[in-house]
Design an enzyme around this catalytic site. Structure first.
Site: not given
Ligand code: BG6
Length: 489
Positions: A49, A92, A145, A179, A213, A232, A237
């Site tokens: 948009r 939109d 997600k 993966k 990470e 998160d 995961h």
């Protein structure tokens, strides 16, 4: 030539100028094209948009494709073919009238795949608008997600989508399921009787799942601060990995057989008691430290941060599964931002031999370990005990690896990105690698009780220096049970 046949489709990408689309989805579609896995008639429709002309947006997508696929890996012929498939339309997402042009562009000859790389709050409205113009007939919808931020909000999103699409045409993404090594868990467990007979509380003492990470928040503070590491990473995961390790053998490889078994595991997860919140769970938040020799700011000093935030960037916890197979076998989960390295691995610790005949001082090191490395250096390694070589060594034991490194073993093959596999499976209509409604809701239910416990306790997350393996109490969490996190980490 590929042995997989894929029907032609129109792949409509909502949120086509967003970070996920540019960084992951267009490159994945390009790689599928390069591998000959897109049907000649497949078209890709970028929907967004943002103001600007079709030409400008297509040029932007092409520039980003070079950046994320890598100039040296772009083949000019494939690129030309790919760009011919690609078009752009300004929509939109909340305006019903914009979908009339979309319906015209899509036509009715081939299946529509609608990928929502937008906030979940608009999934329902997009579905409604698609159905108003008759675009819900054979359409498959792909939901990124996070779907909600707790059980309630996730139900709302799922219910809104379900008004217009049946579960059999809803594909919920958890990119870990795409993966290569995660896929290999199914092969490893169910194609090797060697492991399956040992895969229970009689032979396994505990399981570790680490997803670390190196990066911090990378400009995503606004999103991340509302979520935190539990929502998160753990809710999706890590719990998915836990399910694949812990589930019973499915009757077959069909999506529902696999997902039925995963749901049983989620439902068997023991709730964490108020006392367990302090002994079984650790929340952390990084403070300033070092990454690759450079000073890096703490979470509260990141760009656009709220200096009062008590959002966690690290979680370690002990989960217990209440069933015959896993009674008494803890699953230790650990995940965090700004760790010393990027590492996703699962370590299965087998029990010691039941009768011990070697020197007492060697006893501690005696146990087999199966290490499944998801990234980097994808591979599987089984640590077995052997005798040290040499006349002077007597019966001195050492632990050594039986190793299968995927990139060495399959030298010619590039390891595909998770999104390539997931997009391909949506085009093939295979829901195996996607999360079912009851699965996502069971995962939220378990996480919600943890979040509620944290809220009630009011305890702030424990600080840890960026570039470290998390707060000291995450070491205490596992040493309390007489164990330690595997390896040099
Ligand atoms: C995403 C999370 O789902 O997974 C990110 O939202 C995280 O915060 C990412 O960085 C990690 O994915 P990967 O494939 O790099 O391990």
């Amino acid at each position: 030539m590929p042995s997989i046949t894929v029907e032609p489709c129109t792949f409509a990408l909502f949120g086509a100028l967003g970070d996920l689309a540019l960084r992951k989805l267009f490159p994945a579609l390009y790689q599928l094209d390069a591998a000959g896995l897109l049907h000649d008639d497949t078209r890709i429709l970028a929907l967004a948009r943002e103001p600007g002309s079709e030409q400008e947006h297509l040029a932007n997508i092409e520039t980003e494709l070079h950046k994320y696929v890598g100039d040296k890996d772009i083949d000019s012929q494939v690129l030309q073919r790919f760009l011919v498939r690609l078009s752009y339309l300004h929509v939109d997402f909340l305006k019903a009238e914009d979908y009339v042009a979309l319906a015209e562009r899509v036509g009715s000859e081939q299946r529509l795949i609608a990928y929502f790389a937008t906030p979940a709050a608009v999934y329902g409205a997009i579905c409604e608008n698609l159905s108003r113009v008759g675009l819900n007939q054979h359409t498959r919808v792909v939901l990124e997600k996070p779907i909600g931020s707790d059980l309630d909000s996730s139900r709302k999103v799922n219910d809104a989508v379900a008004q217009f699409f049946p579960e059999t045409r809803i594909y919920r993404i958890d990119h870990y399921l795409g993966k290569e090594t995660v896929q290999n868990l199914i092969a490893l467990r169910f194609a090797n009787s060697l492991f399956e007979t040992q895969w229970n509380q009689n032979y396994i003492s505990h399981v570790e799942i680490t997803v670390a990470e190196k990066v911090g928040i990378e400009g995503r503070w606004g999103y991340f601060d509302k979520a935190g590491q539990l929502r998160d990473m753990i809710q999706n995961h890590l719990l998915q990995l836990l399910c694949l390790i812990a589930m019973d053998p499915p009757a077959d490889l069909s999506a529902d057989s696999i997902r039925d078994e995963k749901v049983k595991v989620l439902k068997a997860l023991a709730p964490i008691s108020p006392e367990g919140l302090t002994t079984q769970v650790v929340r952390g938040q990084y403070i300033a430290g070092h990454s690759e020799g450079q000073s890096v700011p703490g979470y509260l000093e990141e760009e656009n941060s709220n200096t009062q935030s008590d959002t966690e960037t690290f979680v370690a916890l002990r989960a217990d599964i209440r069933n015959w197979r896993w009674a008494g076998v803890p699953f230790y989960l650990r995940t965090g931002k700004r760790m010393p390295q990027k590492l996703s691995q699962i370590v299965i610790h087998f029990k010691e031999p039941s009768h011990y005949i070697f020197a007492p001082e060697q006893r501690l090191q005696i146990s087999n370990k199966l290490i499944i490395r998801l990234q980097p250096d994808e591979g599987i390694s089984l640590r077995v005990m052997t005798k040290e070589q040499g006349l002077d060594k007597g019966m001195q034991l050492r632990s050594g690896p039986l190793q299968l490194n995927f990139s060495d073993t399959y030298r010619s093959a590039r390891i595909p990105d998770a999104y390539e596999r997931l997009l391909l499976e949506v085009m093939r209509g295979n829901q195996n690698l996607f999360v079912r409604k009851d699965e996502i809701e069971a995962a939220w239910k378990w996480c919600d009780q943890l979040i509620a416990g944290w809220k009630k306790s009011g305890d702030a997350p424990k600080p840890y220096a960026a570039g470290s393996w998390g707060p000291m109490s995450s070491i205490a969490l596992i040493t309390r049970d007489g164990r330690s996190w595997y390896g040099d980490i």
